[in-house]
Scaffold this motif. Structure first.
Motif: not given
Length: 398
Positions: A329-335, A341-345, A349-358
């Motif tokens: 996701f980061q590779d696809k949506n980063s400048n 990344m945009t605030p929305d992206n 991204f952080k939501a995906l990281l948090n999912d992995a963190r758990v």
């Protein structure tokens, strides 16, 4: 006239014994008789003489065994190694005697002379060899331990003993098989171990069965040295799977082998045949993970219950898949120039990281010393990307 005829007949019968047999039968010690038999086997007149010669070795070995066994029973000092060694020798030669004793004579008739006698008198020797195996194994003499345990096990299947009532009631065959395999493994004779363990696989004791499967699969694995060995291992594992379709250890070992040898289609077919086995879900998840189908892999891993023995590896693999999704996701949506990344992206991204963190934190909980999975570096990077400096620093030295 009648007496003369009987005398002549008796003399003729006596004359039938070859000089080689006469010499063996006159021997006073086992070593002497054994040497004479080895040297003169081809000089014996027929199979019946060979049976008699081997029976002489049985008697000499049994005499030596009984001498020590009698002392043992009346609680006098006895020589245990001599007792066990002669019990083993008596069994070896009795089975060789049986081979010749069951062959037809010159008239084409089978008239065994020693079968019943040897079957009856050798039960004590069989019991002695399993005890000798225990003593040898305790003394770390794995070669002798294997010989004794395998003799006990294999003699039960030999024609000399197979129809004996005490064999039909013998509950120690699986135990002897288990320890024969164990001794062979410790002696690094993996082919012997693989063959020896078959009886233990069907023992009435679940503990013996489970241990035997562990040993057999280990020995089969260690036998692989060449590509041909690996091909044979795979073939043998498929046969074992067909024989024990509900055994998780067999399923897991076969699945691992197919995965390691990149036989994806065969592994998928195996998993489809055993769709209700949680291991099938784990393998399907691993296949998807290797093919970078992370969503599919996560779905497969998520079906595995926390009670499953492989749950630690499952939750770690799922965490890695989730982290890889975040990376994609980061590779696809980063400048491409700034990496921003945009605030929305950024929030996604952080939501995906948090999912992995758990999942990584669950792996940490299950394996705090990283003895099985290396979660620390990946979890630390997640904390860094989430801006959690305190937790990042906590893992810096791991």
């Amino acid at each position: 006239m009648m007496m003369a005829i009987m005398f002549v007949a008796s003399a003729a019968a006596f004359a039938g014994d070859s000089d080689a047999l006469k010499a063996i039968l006159k021997a006073k010690t086992y070593a002497e008789a054994e040497q004479l038999l080895k040297t003169n086997l081809s000089q014996l007149a027929n199979d019946q003489e060979k049976a008699e010669a081997y029976n002489k070795l049985v008697e000499l070995a049994l005499d030596a065994f009984n001498e020590q066994d009698t002392k043992r029973m009346i609680q006098q000092p006895f020589d245990a190694p001599v007792m066990y060694d002669n019990a083993y020798k008596a069994l070896v030669n009795a089975m060789e005697c049986e081979k010749y004793d069951q062959l037809p004579n010159a008239k084409g008739k089978i008239k065994p002379r020693f079968h019943s006698k040897n079957q009856d008198r050798l039960n004590a020797a069989r019991i002695a060899v399993i005890n000798g195996g225990v003593e040898a194994a305790n003394n770390q003499d794995n070669k002798k331990g294997y010989d004794y345990f395998s003799m006990y096990m294999n003699s039960a299947k030999h024609p000399l003993f197979a129809d004996a009532e005490y064999i039909k009631k013998d509950s120690n065959i699986g135990l002897a098989s288990y320890y024969a395999g164990r001794c062979a493994i410790l002696n690094e004779d993996y082919a012997a171990a693989t063959a020896a363990l078959d009886d233990a696989l069907n023992d009435t004791s679940a503990e013996i069965r489970n241990g035997a499967f562990e040993f057999k699969l280990y020995a089969m694995n260690r036998s692989q040295k060449t590509a041909a060995d690996s091909a044979k291992f795979l073939s043998d594992m498929k046969e074992l799977m067909a024989k024990y379709p509900d055994n998780d250890k067999v399923f897991g070992t076969l699945g691992d082998a197919l995965l390691q040898q990149d036989k994806t289609a065969e592994l998928q077919e195996l998993c489809s045949k055993h769709a209700n086995n949680p291991l099938a879900g784990i393998y399907l998840g691993m296949i998807a993970m290797n093919e970078k189908k992370y969503d599919e892999a996560i779905a497969a891993f998520s079906k595995i219950a926390p009670e499953h023995p492989s749950f630690l590896q499952v939750v770690f693999n799922r965490a890695v898949c989730k982290l890889n999704l975040a990376g994609e996701f980061q590779d696809k949506n980063s400048n491409k120039n700034t990496g921003a990344m945009t605030p929305d992206n950024e929030a996604k991204f952080k939501a995906l990281l948090n999912d992995a963190r758990v999942d990584f934190e669950k792996a940490r909980e299950l394996d705090p010393e990283q003895q099985t999975v290396r979660w620390a570096v990946l979890l630390r990077n997640i904390y860094y990307n989430l801006g959690d400096e305190a937790k990042y620093k906590e893992l810096e030295n791991l």
